[in-house]
Design a protein around this motif. Structure first.
Motif, PDB file in Angstrom:
ATOM      1  N   GLU A  44       0.856  -1.204   0.000  1.00 34.49           N
ATOM      2  CA  GLU A  44       0.000   0.000   0.000  1.00 34.49           C
ATOM      3  C   GLU A  44       0.880   1.237   0.000  1.00 34.49           C
ATOM      4  O   GLU A  44       1.886   1.276   0.702  1.00 34.49           O
ATOM      5  N   GLU A  45       0.459   2.242  -0.753  1.00 37.97           N
ATOM      6  CA  GLU A  45       1.162   3.531  -0.738  1.00 37.97           C
ATOM      7  C   GLU A  45       0.897   4.247   0.589  1.00 37.97           C
ATOM      8  O   GLU A  45      -0.150   4.032   1.200  1.00 37.97           O
ATOM      9  N   LEU A  46       1.813   5.100   0.970  1.00 41.40           N
ATOM     10  CA  LEU A  46       1.659   5.848   2.217  1.00 41.40           C
ATOM     11  C   LEU A  46       1.510   7.330   1.897  1.00 41.40           C
ATOM     12  O   LEU A  46       2.246   7.867   1.064  1.00 41.40           O
ATOM     13  N   ARG A  47       0.556   7.985   2.575  1.00 41.28           N
ATOM     14  CA  ARG A  47       0.330   9.407   2.306  1.00 41.28           C
ATOM     15  C   ARG A  47       1.462  10.255   2.913  1.00 41.28           C
ATOM     16  O   ARG A  47       1.899   9.997   4.037  1.00 41.28           O
ATOM     17  N   GLN A  48       1.932  11.232   2.139  1.00 37.49           N
ATOM     18  CA  GLN A  48       2.993  12.132   2.608  1.00 37.49           C
ATOM     19  C   GLN A  48       2.363  13.473   2.965  1.00 37.49           C
ATOM     20  O   GLN A  48       1.535  13.984   2.223  1.00 37.49           O
ATOM     21  N   TYR A  49       2.775  14.052   4.079  1.00 35.74           N
ATOM     22  CA  TYR A  49       2.295  15.380   4.463  1.00 35.74           C
ATOM     23  C   TYR A  49       3.484  16.335   4.443  1.00 35.74           C
ATOM     24  O   TYR A  49       4.543  16.013   5.002  1.00 35.74           O
TER      25      TYR A  49
ATOM     26  N   VAL B  72      -0.967   6.340  12.649  1.00 36.76           N
ATOM     27  CA  VAL B  72      -2.099   5.399  12.666  1.00 36.76           C
ATOM     28  C   VAL B  72      -2.244   4.763  11.282  1.00 36.76           C
ATOM     29  O   VAL B  72      -2.474   3.553  11.151  1.00 36.76           O
ATOM     30  N   GLU B  73      -2.058   5.570  10.240  1.00 36.35           N
ATOM     31  CA  GLU B  73      -2.107   5.019   8.877  1.00 36.35           C
ATOM     32  C   GLU B  73      -0.983   3.987   8.693  1.00 36.35           C
ATOM     33  O   GLU B  73      -1.181   2.932   8.077  1.00 36.35           O
ATOM     34  N   ILE B  74       0.186   4.291   9.238  1.00 39.40           N
ATOM     35  CA  ILE B  74       1.311   3.356   9.128  1.00 39.40           C
ATOM     36  C   ILE B  74       0.942   2.022   9.772  1.00 39.40           C
ATOM     37  O   ILE B  74       1.133   0.949   9.194  1.00 39.40           O
ATOM     38  N   TRP B  75       0.388   2.088  10.968  1.00 40.71           N
ATOM     39  CA  TRP B  75       0.014   0.851  11.670  1.00 40.71           C
ATOM     40  C   TRP B  75      -1.117   0.117  10.933  1.00 40.71           C
ATOM     41  O   TRP B  75      -1.022  -1.081  10.667  1.00 40.71           O
ATOM     42  N   GLU B  76      -2.169   0.860  10.568  1.00 41.40           N
ATOM     43  CA  GLU B  76      -3.316   0.183   9.944  1.00 41.40           C
ATOM     44  C   GLU B  76      -2.943  -0.415   8.587  1.00 41.40           C
ATOM     45  O   GLU B  76      -3.393  -1.501   8.239  1.00 41.40           O
TER      46      GLU B  76
ATOM     47  N   ARG C 206      -2.276   6.309  21.742  1.00 39.25           N
ATOM     48  CA  ARG C 206      -2.540   7.383  20.776  1.00 39.25           C
ATOM     49  C   ARG C 206      -1.282   8.197  20.493  1.00 39.25           C
ATOM     50  O   ARG C 206      -0.607   8.622  21.442  1.00 39.25           O
ATOM     51  N   PRO C 207      -0.975   8.432  19.205  1.00 37.53           N
ATOM     52  CA  PRO C 207       0.195   9.281  18.910  1.00 37.53           C
ATOM     53  C   PRO C 207      -0.038  10.705  19.374  1.00 37.53           C
ATOM     54  O   PRO C 207      -1.159  11.216  19.293  1.00 37.53           O
ATOM     55  N   LEU C 208       1.040  11.338  19.822  1.00 39.27           N
ATOM     56  CA  LEU C 208       0.971  12.700  20.305  1.00 39.27           C
ATOM     57  C   LEU C 208       0.878  13.679  19.148  1.00 39.27           C
ATOM     58  O   LEU C 208       0.328  14.764  19.261  1.00 39.27           O
ATOM     59  N   TYR C 209       1.462  13.301  18.044  1.00 41.35           N
ATOM     60  CA  TYR C 209       1.618  14.182  16.883  1.00 41.35           C
ATOM     61  C   TYR C 209       1.832  13.244  15.701  1.00 41.35           C
ATOM     62  O   TYR C 209       1.927  12.035  15.866  1.00 41.35           O
ATOM     63  N   ARG C 210       1.973  13.794  14.499  1.00 39.00           N
ATOM     64  CA  ARG C 210       2.322  12.951  13.354  1.00 39.00           C
ATOM     65  C   ARG C 210       3.732  12.390  13.528  1.00 39.00           C
ATOM     66  O   ARG C 210       4.501  12.861  14.360  1.00 39.00           O
ATOM     67  N   ALA C 211       4.085  11.390  12.717  1.00 35.58           N
ATOM     68  CA  ALA C 211       5.456  10.893  12.698  1.00 35.58           C
ATOM     69  C   ALA C 211       6.309  11.919  11.966  1.00 35.58           C
ATOM     70  O   ALA C 211       5.958  12.341  10.854  1.00 35.58           O
TER      71      ALA C 211
END
Ligand SMILES: Nc1ncnc2c1ncn2[C@@H]1O[C@H](COP(=O)(O)OP(=O)(O)O)[C@@H](O)[C@H]1O
Ligand SMILES: O=P(O)(O)OC[C@H](O)CO
Length: 499
Positions: A33-38, A50-54, A95-100
């Motif tokens: 699966e592709e991963l979204r970049q911000y 969360v996207e990384i884990w899911e 829960r993550p505190l912030y994005r990676a």
């Protein structure tokens, strides 16, 4: 008895994939699966943890379903990951505190500059961690997160927050929040880990005010990390038996088991690692010293040249400039012209990594004329990957004192035959591409499989796979040196401070 497999996950910068590997080292199924970049600000790069884990869980389930494999047939799980990328999460809720904050992200460049200018600190960092001070590594990213999120420092000191690179974040989730651990290779990329004494370094933790309770336990690369929560894969309690940073896994997957053997991975960035044996070699020419892996008590080291932008420059041609529709078409386009016509592209989009370590350098194109075409520009981008590799290899030969006999290659852009031939030409050494291109994920499978006895030894692993193609240098040496001098000149003109 039904056939058994090792499952391995490669959580990379641009995608997440899971594979099933059989005893012969053959990949029998793959889901990706592709991963979204911000990109919240110029120079910043973030992912959603969360996207990384899911996505990791989804590709694991998909590869089983696609191949009709039952989870009970999986002997062990190996993880490999984009390194340095930093996640901080709540111990109580997960829960993550912030994005990676991604390895490429430059949001801590100012802090790094301050550290660089503090007397004694660059030497301390180098001596303890083998690294140079750069926004690339996790330490300043943790500092940034603790400063950026209100109340985070106090919560981390109280043991409420946990830090991990992507391996640790995935392990935490895979084990249902029971295990907070990382492996030595990932720890060695944080700029907080003492690679000689093999422990978190108190002086560096103090320097950056990073609370020790948030750090994961550090384990050998190949060994038992924890058991999969039975909720995830039909009740199976699969052991997580290997974890490694992706470049270390690729070094292992390429069978670089003896000192002096080296591989170069052409992915988003380009990472050239040379195995240097049981003793660390300290670079004097802008490379990093890093832990290659730890198997049981045996630790081996590597020298590394990290180039931040490689395949990402091809993506830039596609996504930002719209000059190509697919990465693969660059091969024919580059071959459609005899040369770049004197054009050089220096893709210093995120500063320059090894061997320059210039956070403020920026990309540039040189030598444009009225006749410069799309094909010339595309070719110049591909050539920049090869030139950056030569920069690193020159430093490596000086540091290790050994001339390289051949370079093993892998990663997405290693599929490009033009690039591989140009690479052999510009280095003057043969470039060897393996049959199994997925060496990173295979390396992770090997680490996990060795730990559970799926494979017995490195010798057995070395007998798996082989070479698909060797690219021999064909360019006359005068031409090679002329082209390379042009590159060095172009690079010097992108530097923030002229050398
Ligand atoms: N045929 C090709 N020629 C040049 N570059 C390519 C080619 N195929 C893929 N790439 C580049 O390789 C990268 C993907 O490689 P991969 O090893 O999957 O990266 P990562 O692990 O960093 O996500 C992309 O940046 C892409 O632009
Ligand atoms: O995910 P990749 O292949 O781009 O690799 C990233 C590196 O581990 C960063 O150090």
């Amino acid at each position: 008895m039904r056939e058994r497999f090792v499952m391995a996950v490669d959580q990379g910068t641009t995608s997440t994939r899971a594979v099933l590997v059989d005893r012969h080292g053959t990949i029998r199924g793959m889901a990706q699966e592709e991963l979204r970049q911000y990109y919240p600000q110029p120079g910043w790069v973030e992912h959603d943890p969360v996207e990384i884990w899911e996505s990791t869980l989804r590709v694991m389930r998909t590869v089983l379903a696609q191949t009709g494999t039952d989870a009970s047939q999986v002997a062990a799980l190996g993880l490999t990951n984009q390194r340095e990328t930093t996640v901080v999460w709540e111990r109580a809720t997960g829960r993550p505190l912030y994005r990676a904050v991604v390895w490429q992200s430059r949001q801590t460049a100012d802090l790094c500059q301050k550290l660089q200018q503090t007397p004694g600190v660059p030497e301390l960092v180098r001596a303890r961690t083998g690294l140079v001070i750069d926004a690339y590594f996790s330490a300043t990213k943790i500092r940034w997160l603790l400063d950026h999120v209100p109340g985070a420092q106090a919560r981390a000191e109280a043991g409420e927050l946990l830090f991990g690179t992507i391996d640790a974040w995935l392990l935490w989730n895979l084990t249902g929040g029971r295990v907070h651990a990382t492996d030595v290779t990932n720890a060695s990329r944080t700029m907080l880990y003492n690679i000689r004494d093999l422990r978190w370094d108190d002086d560096l933790l103090r320097l950056l005010a990073i609370p020790a309770p948030m750090l994961p336990k550090v384990c050998p690369t190949s060994g038992f990390f924890g058991e999969l929560d039975p909720r995830w894969l039909d009740g199976a309690r699969i052991p997580v038996a290997g974890m490694a940073g992706d470049q270390h896994a690729a070094l292992f997957g390429q069978h670089c088991f003896t000192p002096g053997t080296a591989k170069n991975t052409y992915g988003t960035g380009c990472f050239l690692l040379m195995q240097t044996g049981a003793q660390p070699v300290w670079s004097r020419h802008g490379l990093l010293t890093t832990v290659a892996w730890a198997i049981g008590d045996a630790v081996e080291y590597a020298l590394e040249g990290s180039v931040f932008v490689a395949g990402a420059a091809v993506q830039w041609l596609r996504d930002e400039l719209g000059l190509i529709a697919t990465a693969a078409e660059t091969e024919a386009l580059a071959q459609s012209v005899a040369s770049t016509g004197g054009v050089y592209v220096v893709p210093a989009f995120a500063g320059l990594g090894a061997p320059y370590w210039d956070m403020d350098a920026r990309g540039a194109v040189f030598g444009l004329t009225r006749g410069t075409s799309r094909a010339h520009l595309v070719r110049a981008v591909l050539e920049s990957l090869a030139y950056q590799t030569r920069d690193v290899l020159e430093a490596m030969v000086k540091d290790a004192g050994i001339a390289l006999q051949r370079l093993r290659v892998d990663g997405g852009a290693a599929a490009n035959n033009f690039l591989m031939q140009f690479q052999a030409d510009i280095l003057g050494v043969p470039v060897e591409r393996p049959v199994h291109a997925e060496t990173t994920v295979l390396g992770a499978a090997f680490f996990a499989g060795l730990a559970v006895g799926f494979w017995q030894s490195r010798d057995e692993i070395a007998s798996l796979g082989g070479t698909e193609r060797v690219f021999l240098p064909q360019m006359p040496s005068a031409e090679r040196e002329r082209l390379y001098r042009g590159w060095l000149d172009a690079v010097s003109r992108t530097r923030s401070v002229r050398p």
